[in-house]
Structure formats: structure tokens, C-alpha cells
Design a protein around this motif. Structure first.
Motif, PDB file in Angstrom:
ATOM      1  N   PHE A   6       0.862  -1.172   0.000  1.00 30.26           N
ATOM      2  CA  PHE A   6       0.000   0.000   0.000  1.00 30.26           C
ATOM      3  C   PHE A   6       0.904   1.230   0.000  1.00 30.26           C
ATOM      4  O   PHE A   6       1.565   1.489   0.996  1.00 30.26           O
ATOM      5  CB  PHE A   6      -0.862   0.041   1.273  1.00 30.26           C
ATOM      6  CG  PHE A   6      -2.087  -0.818   1.240  1.00 30.26           C
ATOM      7  CD1 PHE A   6      -1.989  -2.191   1.381  1.00 30.26           C
ATOM      8  CD2 PHE A   6      -3.338  -0.247   1.093  1.00 30.26           C
ATOM      9  CE1 PHE A   6      -3.128  -2.987   1.360  1.00 30.26           C
ATOM     10  CE2 PHE A   6      -4.486  -1.029   1.078  1.00 30.26           C
ATOM     11  CZ  PHE A   6      -4.382  -2.408   1.207  1.00 30.26           C
ATOM     12  N   ALA A   8       2.003   5.275   0.186  1.00 29.45           N
ATOM     13  CA  ALA A   8       1.609   6.313   1.132  1.00 29.45           C
ATOM     14  C   ALA A   8       0.251   6.908   0.753  1.00 29.45           C
ATOM     15  O   ALA A   8       0.008   7.229  -0.400  1.00 29.45           O
ATOM     16  CB  ALA A   8       2.671   7.409   1.159  1.00 29.45           C
ATOM     17  N   ALA A   9      -0.628   7.018   1.737  1.00 25.97           N
ATOM     18  CA  ALA A   9      -1.942   7.607   1.495  1.00 25.97           C
ATOM     19  C   ALA A   9      -1.780   9.098   1.222  1.00 25.97           C
ATOM     20  O   ALA A   9      -1.111   9.794   1.976  1.00 25.97           O
ATOM     21  CB  ALA A   9      -2.843   7.396   2.699  1.00 25.97           C
ATOM     22  N   ALA A 287      -9.466   3.715  16.385  1.00 23.45           N
ATOM     23  CA  ALA A 287      -8.140   3.443  15.832  1.00 23.45           C
ATOM     24  C   ALA A 287      -8.257   2.581  14.580  1.00 23.45           C
ATOM     25  O   ALA A 287      -7.610   2.840  13.563  1.00 23.45           O
ATOM     26  CB  ALA A 287      -7.257   2.744  16.864  1.00 23.45           C
ATOM     27  N   HIS A 288      -9.072   1.555  14.648  1.00 20.38           N
ATOM     28  CA  HIS A 288      -9.275   0.690  13.484  1.00 20.38           C
ATOM     29  C   HIS A 288      -9.829   1.476  12.313  1.00 20.38           C
ATOM     30  O   HIS A 288      -9.419   1.289  11.167  1.00 20.38           O
ATOM     31  CB  HIS A 288     -10.225  -0.461  13.848  1.00 20.38           C
ATOM     32  CG  HIS A 288      -9.538  -1.618  14.492  1.00 20.38           C
ATOM     33  ND1 HIS A 288      -9.174  -2.755  13.800  1.00 20.38           N
ATOM     34  CD2 HIS A 288      -9.121  -1.802  15.763  1.00 20.38           C
ATOM     35  CE1 HIS A 288      -8.575  -3.594  14.628  1.00 20.38           C
ATOM     36  NE2 HIS A 288      -8.528  -3.044  15.823  1.00 20.38           N
ATOM     37  N   LEU A 289     -10.768   2.363  12.609  1.00 24.82           N
ATOM     38  CA  LEU A 289     -11.381   3.161  11.559  1.00 24.82           C
ATOM     39  C   LEU A 289     -10.353   4.091  10.920  1.00 24.82           C
ATOM     40  O   LEU A 289     -10.301   4.235   9.695  1.00 24.82           O
ATOM     41  CB  LEU A 289     -12.536   3.967  12.150  1.00 24.82           C
ATOM     42  CG  LEU A 289     -13.730   4.169  11.227  1.00 24.82           C
ATOM     43  CD1 LEU A 289     -15.006   4.309  12.031  1.00 24.82           C
ATOM     44  CD2 LEU A 289     -13.524   5.403  10.370  1.00 24.82           C
ATOM     45  N   MET A 290      -9.509   4.716  11.752  1.00 24.05           N
ATOM     46  CA  MET A 290      -8.483   5.624  11.231  1.00 24.05           C
ATOM     47  C   MET A 290      -7.546   4.882  10.280  1.00 24.05           C
ATOM     48  O   MET A 290      -7.184   5.382   9.217  1.00 24.05           O
ATOM     49  CB  MET A 290      -7.668   6.226  12.382  1.00 24.05           C
ATOM     50  CG  MET A 290      -8.397   7.326  13.137  1.00 24.05           C
ATOM     51  SD  MET A 290      -7.561   7.759  14.691  1.00 24.05           S
ATOM     52  CE  MET A 290      -6.009   8.403  14.088  1.00 24.05           C
ATOM     53  N   VAL A 291      -7.130   3.687  10.674  1.00 25.00           N
ATOM     54  CA  VAL A 291      -6.188   2.933   9.846  1.00 25.00           C
ATOM     55  C   VAL A 291      -6.856   2.499   8.541  1.00 25.00           C
ATOM     56  O   VAL A 291      -6.259   2.606   7.469  1.00 25.00           O
ATOM     57  CB  VAL A 291      -5.633   1.712  10.615  1.00 25.00           C
ATOM     58  CG1 VAL A 291      -4.757   0.854   9.704  1.00 25.00           C
ATOM     59  CG2 VAL A 291      -4.829   2.173  11.828  1.00 25.00           C
ATOM     60  N   ARG A 293      -9.223   3.976   7.018  1.00 23.01           N
ATOM     61  CA  ARG A 293      -9.365   5.169   6.175  1.00 23.01           C
ATOM     62  C   ARG A 293      -8.067   5.457   5.431  1.00 23.01           C
ATOM     63  O   ARG A 293      -8.063   5.789   4.245  1.00 23.01           O
ATOM     64  CB  ARG A 293      -9.783   6.363   7.040  1.00 23.01           C
ATOM     65  CG  ARG A 293      -9.976   7.638   6.261  1.00 23.01           C
ATOM     66  CD  ARG A 293     -10.570   8.744   7.126  1.00 23.01           C
ATOM     67  NE  ARG A 293     -10.599   9.974   6.354  1.00 23.01           N
ATOM     68  CZ  ARG A 293      -9.595  10.844   6.312  1.00 23.01           C
ATOM     69  NH1 ARG A 293      -8.519  10.641   7.033  1.00 23.01           N
ATOM     70  NH2 ARG A 293      -9.677  11.933   5.552  1.00 23.01           N
ATOM     71  N   GLN A 294      -6.937   5.309   6.113  1.00 29.34           N
ATOM     72  CA  GLN A 294      -5.645   5.517   5.451  1.00 29.34           C
ATOM     73  C   GLN A 294      -5.440   4.482   4.350  1.00 29.34           C
ATOM     74  O   GLN A 294      -4.911   4.793   3.282  1.00 29.34           O
ATOM     75  CB  GLN A 294      -4.494   5.429   6.462  1.00 29.34           C
ATOM     76  CG  GLN A 294      -4.427   6.588   7.450  1.00 29.34           C
ATOM     77  CD  GLN A 294      -4.145   7.921   6.781  1.00 29.34           C
ATOM     78  OE1 GLN A 294      -3.264   8.037   5.941  1.00 29.34           O
ATOM     79  NE2 GLN A 294      -4.909   8.936   7.141  1.00 29.34           N
ATOM     80  N   MET A 295      -5.857   3.248   4.607  1.00 31.53           N
ATOM     81  CA  MET A 295      -5.716   2.201   3.588  1.00 31.53           C
ATOM     82  C   MET A 295      -6.586   2.524   2.373  1.00 31.53           C
ATOM     83  O   MET A 295      -6.173   2.358   1.223  1.00 31.53           O
ATOM     84  CB  MET A 295      -6.086   0.833   4.174  1.00 31.53           C
ATOM     85  CG  MET A 295      -5.130   0.370   5.264  1.00 31.53           C
ATOM     86  SD  MET A 295      -5.638  -1.160   6.078  1.00 31.53           S
ATOM     87  CE  MET A 295      -4.903  -2.372   4.978  1.00 31.53           C
TER      88      MET A 295
ATOM     89  N   ARG B 259       4.998   9.597   9.042  1.00 31.67           N
ATOM     90  CA  ARG B 259       5.156  10.788   8.212  1.00 31.67           C
ATOM     91  C   ARG B 259       5.022  12.071   9.016  1.00 31.67           C
ATOM     92  O   ARG B 259       5.529  13.107   8.616  1.00 31.67           O
ATOM     93  CB  ARG B 259       4.153  10.768   7.056  1.00 31.67           C
ATOM     94  CG  ARG B 259       4.703  10.017   5.844  1.00 31.67           C
ATOM     95  CD  ARG B 259       3.907  10.326   4.611  1.00 31.67           C
ATOM     96  NE  ARG B 259       2.523   9.923   4.762  1.00 31.67           N
ATOM     97  CZ  ARG B 259       2.100   8.675   4.683  1.00 31.67           C
ATOM     98  NH1 ARG B 259       2.939   7.708   4.429  1.00 31.67           N
ATOM     99  NH2 ARG B 259       0.831   8.386   4.840  1.00 31.67           N
ATOM    100  N   ALA B 277      -2.912   4.989  17.393  1.00 32.55           N
ATOM    101  CA  ALA B 277      -3.612   4.055  16.513  1.00 32.55           C
ATOM    102  C   ALA B 277      -2.634   3.034  15.938  1.00 32.55           C
ATOM    103  O   ALA B 277      -2.961   1.852  15.799  1.00 32.55           O
ATOM    104  CB  ALA B 277      -4.323   4.807  15.393  1.00 32.55           C
TER     105      ALA B 277
END
Lengths: 382, 356
Positions: A6, A8-9, A287-291, A293-295, B259, B277
Motif C-alpha cells: 500500500f 503512502a496515502a 483506531a481501526h477506523l483511522m487505519v 481510512r488511510q488504507m 510521516r 492508533a
């Protein structure tokens, strides 16, 4: 390295102004009494007026070329619009399929006539689509499709039945996947068609879901004649075309935000009298949601570069469904509350709606088992 | 480029015989040649900001380097040395070529009217590679509300201990008075310090997670039962799919936080939440991955005959260090409760500056 990368977002801060516009629009349009149970419908809330308003603001067909009524904005800008709509639980069902995947495949495979006829209307939020894939005997095994488009003089005659057709009863068009060569088997001899649902011979019957609601349908084709101009893309290329759609369908924020309204209500409730346990439980879900979202943003970045991140999209969808299904199970351990549909208690009603919808999160758009098979194949197992 | 350099260096010193060393002996062992090579390559200085004389490497590349070292089971305090040297330069001090380690917990400190400082604790437990470190750094929180960086030098070991992976985690004796220890003001809060440390450990978990996935794929392709590689069975394929998803989540979680590392103290809650997180997500993934890996490997993976345990014992150790999942979940949950339900989406999308 044999794992699936993956990149970088991309950051969305260049689009803060757009995001701000969305938030103000949603505040003004949905109103301050837009309830949590309404938000919990997620992308199943149908509102043709709302979709038309979005079209007017230029927030549909965002990535389509201007010559087809689009706005030539980046997938990342579209992502910002979509995640704000979903986080607010806005009623996006009417235009959802059309904007998310029908427009991209028409753009990619459609004839000039089809593109000019349909794309501007999708961008205006006035043309709604449904997907004709599953059948009574064809679910995960899409290649076993029995619906047949028999070549006849001037076009095709279609007979067969499609099932679980979301909002088929309100759509203008269906993108139909079926066999177009009766001698061929499996992936071979399949095609896609753009079906005008007002064509004679098509009958649509409601299929009520577990919550007693009408989103799904059975669509029956009884010797339905469609002209050659209804063929979408190349005859015999149906399977390849459908596979190309999947990265669009599987990677977006709708794949992990289905239970967001419940998470928000949960936070509202527990913050009135937080315990160590309830704070940690909600913090963990966040935390799961944040990660995720980045994915998802990472996948959007790849789509923006013209790549086909179907493996990455599949991972996002699989992880997303797990999180979405966890949320109601965790919510009920933190708040002693029975799920009660309707009624005065927004948490009870939101819990009820989300719980009833939850089984579908790991079924729709590719079941969990299919997704994990796809990921495994992507790992280079012999 | 930094990735290739890292792989070359750490692969060179990877020793499969590590699995034959029992934990106590592993903790006592110091890989001299590896540390010399790491120092010679300037790696402990790699995180230093360009403005402070560093190389200007992107911070996410450095976190990836920590992961690479972890992949090759380099038993050195690499994350601690990288972060320690960054903190030294942030405090206006020169970086160090010593074997640096960090005390995991900020120290409580009292400063009396004469300006003389005293630590309230007599020892520091679970110090990474404590017995091998030649220079110990600590963050101290004084009763005047300020934070300081302390260079404590080499401290004596009160007692030896180690984690499940056989890495030294010793209790060190702290000096009673800090008369000879200068107090260097450091613009890093205790929370940010913990978050930075946690990110270093999350980076290591992300790296070793990739190694475990690779081991499992190789095993599934090689091991035959019932006349075919076990990777042909759907059950195994689904385990591997779940593992690959967990590995990907670790990578993305670490990269996102990494980052923003250099803004750790300037970004309000943003870095703290992302690092929290990352450590939480990697900690959870560590448990999932270890369980799946042992299930895939069967009995051989449970024995010392195979190297899987070297990796899984690291996964189980590192998820506990610098705050476990519950600790960081509570930090995030606290922030969300304080911000209020209307701010949930803005907080998650890092857009609190816009209207909710």
C-alpha cells in the motif's frame, strides 16, 4: 517481498475548502433534526431530490470528462465528497451505484452514443442504476450465469432472472451481466448490456429484507428484446469488463463506514458517564477506523494514478466488513439496551437498524470467503 | 535507497543460530560486530532533522528501517538509538555514538529552591538492552511542569530481566541526586515522548509481521500433506489472507504516523492519535499474526527445530512495550470523549479545524 503493498496515502488537506462546503451543505440540507436512525441507513437511504441537489452542486460524476457532463476532478476530491456524505449518513442510495461504478464502466466501455446519452444525466443526479449480476442459482459463482441474451435480428432477446437487485424498482437502467453465447461456458461467452428498465417484458418483484424493508428485488426478463445499441462494450468480454469494475466497487469509504452512525451514538452516550472500559472500547474502534481510512485513501491514490489496485481494495473491504460487524456487538456490551426499531430512543433504534443490516456487510459486493480466496491467490500460493 | 542499505546490512548479520540460544543467554549476548557496522553506517543518526545537521531522510523511511532490522532479528536498541539521537539534537545537544537506550517511562523529578534536582524513583525497570547500554537517556517531568532530557550515562544494573524474545529488559539504578547531570529543557511532552517510543516499537512489529507472512507463505507452498502443498487447502488460504490483511494494516498504520513524526509536538493531538492508533493496530495484529502463523506451521513451528518462535516471541513481547493496546485505546477514547460526539468525524478525518 511477497506481501501486498500500500503506497503512502495522499493527504486530503488540499481539499479542505471542498470538505467545508460539503459540511455546510449537509448541515443546511439535512437539518439539525436528521436523526441517528436516519443516518444509520448509510447508503441505503433513497432520496431523488437530494441526489439531484448534489448533481446541481457538481458533486456527482466528479471524475467524468466535462464533455460528458462531468467535472474532471480527481478521485481524491471525489473521495472527500463521498466520505463526508457517508459520515453524515446522507441519503445517497438513488445515485450511489450510478456514480460509483456504472459511470466509470460506461466511460471505459460505452459507445459514444451511450456516453452522451447517459453520463450527463448521471452527473446531474437524475439517472439511477442497478446492477444485474446475482441470480437465484448464481451468487458467488457469477460465471454460472444462466440469463441468456440470444442474438436475434436487430439485437438480442433476453430471458432469465436476476436477484438481490438493489433499488431495481427505482432505477432507470440496469447494467446486466449475462451469457451471450449459449454454447459457451463459465467466463466465456458473457457480455454486459445497458438495459432500459422501461423495456417491455421486464417484471420487477420486491424482495423484503430481514428488517422488512424494500431495497432488493427480483428482476425477470421474459424474452425481452433489446437493440444492438444496448450492448455495453464488446460481445463476449463481459467477464473481463466486470472484473475491471471491482476495484472501484470494493475500495471506498462505504466499506467501513456502514456502522458509523452507531459508533457516533455510542460515543455520545458513553461520554455522558465514561468508564475506563467504555473509553478504551470506543478508542479502539476509532483506531481501526483511522487505519482503514488511510488504507482506503492509499487505494484511491493508486486509482488516481490509473493503477488497478484490486488486491488492495479487496483487503480494505474484508477488514472493513469485520469492523462494521464488530461495532454493534461491542456497542451492546457497553450500553445495556435492547435494540428497538423505530421508537423514541435513538441509540436503541440505531442499534436495531445496524444489527439487522450487519449480516449483509460480509455478503454484499463479494462475500468474505470469496474476498479471502482472492487475497490468497494474490500472495503467490502455488 | 535506505531500504536497500538496511536490508544488505541486517541480512548480513542475521544468524539463524539465534534460535538455539535460550532467552537468558540471548539477553546476555551483545552483537558487537552488528553494532559496529550499524554505527559505522551512521544509522543511529538517521532520524536527525536536516536543520539539526541530519541527512534529511524521510521519517517514514526510518521507521521502515526499524522494521527491516526487526525482520532480521537484530538484537540492538535501534529504535531507541534513532529516537534518542533525535531527542538529543532537539535539546540542542550533540548526537552520540554510544550504545544509546531510553527509559520507557518519563521520570518524576523535583527541583528545589537552589535549582538542585532530585529524581523521585530509585530505579527504572524494563530498560531495553539496559545492561549493554553505555548511555541512558531519560525524559524527566519536573514539578515545575517542564520536561527535560537527562543524559544519565552508563547506569549500574540492579537486576537482570528479559522479555519473551530474550532481549535484555533490565532494572537500572537511578542516581539519587542529579548534581552532575545537566537538565536540558526539551520541548516534548511526556505524552508525545511515549507516543514516539510506541511508534518505534510499532515499526518493529510491522517489519517482523512481514517476515512472518513470508515464512508462512513459503511453508504453505513447501509442506505437503494429503498429496499436495497445504497452501492448496482453503482453510490455510484464508488464514494467509487474514494474515496479509493484518500485515498491510500494520504497514499503513505505521507509515501514516511516521510521516508526521517530526511534528510530534506541533500538531496538537494529530500525531498522538496516529501513533496511538499505530501501536494499537500493530499490537492487535501481532497477536492475530502469531496465532495464525503457529496454526499454519503445525507442530514444527511449536518446536525449537524451526525458527518461527524467534519471530512470534518478538510479536508477543513488542506488543506489550511502550503501552499495550488497552493503554493506547484509553488515550484515544479520552480524547474522543473530551472532544465530544460532534467532533468524532472531524477527529477521525483529522479535520477538526473545519466546522463539524
Amino acid at each position: 517481498m511477497s506481501y501486498i503493498t500500500f503506497p503512502a496515502a495522499p493527504s486530503t488537506s488540499p481539499y479542505n475548502a471542498l470538505r467545508q462546503e460539503l459540511r455546510e451543505f449537509l448541515h443546511d440540507t439535512l437539518g439539525s433534526d436528521y436523526s441517528a436512525p436516519q443516518r444509520a441507513r448509510s447508503w441505503n437511504g433513497f432520496d431523488a431530490d437530494f441526489s439531484a441537489k448534489l448533481g446541481e452542486r457538481g458533486w456527482l460524476g466528479m471524475t467524468l470528462p466535462k464533455i460528458y457532463g462531468g467535472h474532471e476532478r480527481s478521485p481524491l476530491e471525489r473521495y472527500v465528497v463521498v466520505e463526508e456524505l457517508l459520515a453524515a449518513g446522507a441519503p445517497v442510495a438513488a445515485h450511489w451505484i450510478a456514480d460509483r461504478q456504472s459511470a466509470p464502466i460506461i466511460l471505459r466501455y460505452g459507445s459514444e452514443q451511450q456516453k452522451q446519452d447517459i453520463l450527463p444525466r448521471i452527473a446531474a443526479g437524475q439517472c439511477f442504476f442497478c446492477i444485474g449480476m446475482s441470480e437465484p442459482d448464481s451468487g458467488s459463482d457469477l460465471a454460472s450465469t444462466r440469463t441468456l441474451a440470444e442474438p436475434v435480428d436487430g439485437g438480442y432477446e433476453i430471458t432469465g432472472t436476476k436477484l438481490w437487485t438493489t433499488y431495481g424498482h427505482k432505477a432507470h437502467y440496469m447494467t446486466l451481466f449475462c451469457r451471450s453465447d449459449r454454447r459457451a461456458e463459465r467466463h466465456a461467452g458473457t457480455s454486459q448490456f445497458l438495459i432500459d428498465l422501461s423495456t417491455p417484458g421486464i417484471s420487477i418483484r420486491p424482495v423484503y429484507d430481514i428488517a422488512g424493508e424494500h431495497h432488493l428485488n427480483e428482476v425477470h426478463f421474459d424474452k425481452v428484446f433489446v437493440p444492438h445499441s444496448a450492448l455495453l462494450g464488446e460481445e463476449g468480454q463481459g467477464w473481463q469488463q466486470v472484473m475491471g469494475e471491482l476495484a472501484f466497487e470494493r475500495s471506498g469509504p462505504d466499506r467501513f463506514l456502514s456502522s458509523f452512525a452507531l459508533l457516533n451514538e455510542l460515543l455520545r452516550l458513553i461520554s455522558q458517564a465514561p468508564s475506563t472500559m467504555s473509553k478504551a472500547a470506543v478508542g479502539r474502534l476509532a483506531a481501526h477506523l483511522m487505519v482503514l481510512r488511510q488504507m482506503s485513501l492509499s487505494v484511491t491514490g493508486m486509482l488516481a494514478k490509473g493503477e488497478n489496485p484490486s488486491l488492495q481494495a479487496t483487503i480494505v473491504k474484508d477488514l472493513g466488513a469485520v469492523l462494521e460487524q464488530e461495532i454493534p456487538e461491542i456497542a451492546r456490551t457497553l450500553v445495556s439496551c435492547e435494540p428497538i426499531p423505530g421508537g423514541n430512543d435513538p441509540f436503541a433504534a440505531t442499534l436495531a437498524r445496524t444489527l439487522l443490516a450487519a449480516p449483509s456487510f460480509s455478503l454484499r459486493g463479494g462475500t468474505r470467503e470469496i474476498l479471502r480466496g482472492i487475497i490468497a491467490r494474490g500472495l503467490g500460493l502455488r | 535507497m535506505i531500504e536497500e542499505t538496511g536490508i544488505r546490512l541486517f541480512k548480513q548479520f542475521y544468524n539463524g543460530d539465534d534460535r538455539l540460544r535460550p532467552p537468558e543467554a540471548a539477553a546476555a549476548y551483545w552483537p558487537d560486530a552488528l553494532w559496529e557496522a550499524v554505527n559505522e553506517a551512521g544509522i543511529p543518526l538517521a532520524l536527525i532533522d536536516e536543520a539539526d545537521g541530519g541527512f534529511g531522510f524521510p521519517s517514514d523511511d526510518i521507521c521502515q528501517l526499524i522494521g527491516i532490522a526487526a525482520r532480521y532479528t537484530a538484537a540492538i536498541p535501534l529504535g531507541e538509538a534513532l529516537l534518542g539521537n533525535w531527542l538529543l539534537t532537539k535539546a540542542g545537544l550533540a548526537p552520540s555514538t554510544e550504545i544509546l537506550t531510553l527509559l520507557p517511562e518519563p521520570l518524576a523529578m523535583q527541583i528545589d529552591a537552589t535549582g538542585s534536582a532530585q529524581l523521585l524513583d530509585s530505579n527504572a525497570t524494563r530498560t531495553p538492552f539496559g545492561r549493554h547500554a553505555t548511555s541512558v537517556l531519560a525524559l524527566a517531568q519536573a514539578d515545575n511542569g517542564n520536561t527535560y532530557l537527562l543524559e544519565l550515562g552508563a547506569l549500574s544494573v540492579e537486576s537482570h530481566s528479559h522479555n519473551l524474545a530474550g532481549e535484555a529488559r533490565d532494572t537500572l539504578t537511578l542516581p539519587l541526586q542529579l548534581a552532575d547531570t545537566p537538565l536540558h529543557p526539551l520541548p516534548i511532552t511526556a505524552d508525545s515522548y511515549r507516543a514516539l517510543c510506541a511508534l518505534m516499537r510499532a515499526s518493529a512489529i510491522a517489519g517482523i509481521a512481514e517476515a512472518v507472512l513470508e515464512l508462512c507463505i513459503d511453508y504453505a507452498n513447501e509442506r505437503q500433506q494429503f498429496g499436495r502443498p497445504i497452501g492448496k487447502f482453503q482453510a490455510i488460504q484464508h488464514y494467509l489472507a487474514r494474515m496479509a490483511s493484518e500485515v498491510a494494516a500494520c504497514r499503513v498504520a505505521v507509515d501514516s504516523a511516521a510521516r508526521n513524526l517530526r511534528d510530534a509536538n506541533k500538531s496538537g493531538d494529530a500525531f498522538l492519535l496516529q501513533a496511538a492508533a499505530a501501536k494499537l493496530r500493530c499490537g492487535e495484529a501481532a497477536g492475530q499474526i502469531a496465532q495464525l502463523a503457529h496454526q499454519i506451521h503445525g507442530a514444527i513451528g511449536f518446536s525449537q527445530e524451526h525458527s518461527l518462535h524467534i519471530y512470534t516471541r518478538r510479536l508477543w513481547s513488542w506488543r506489550e512495550e511502550y503501552g499495550n493496546e488497552q493503554y493506547w485505546a484509553a488515550i484515544i477514547g479520552n480524547t474522543l470523549c473530551q472532544n465530544g460526539a460532534e467532533q468524532l468525524w472531524p477527529t477521525l478525518s483529522n479535520t477538526q479545524e473545519l466546522r463539524p
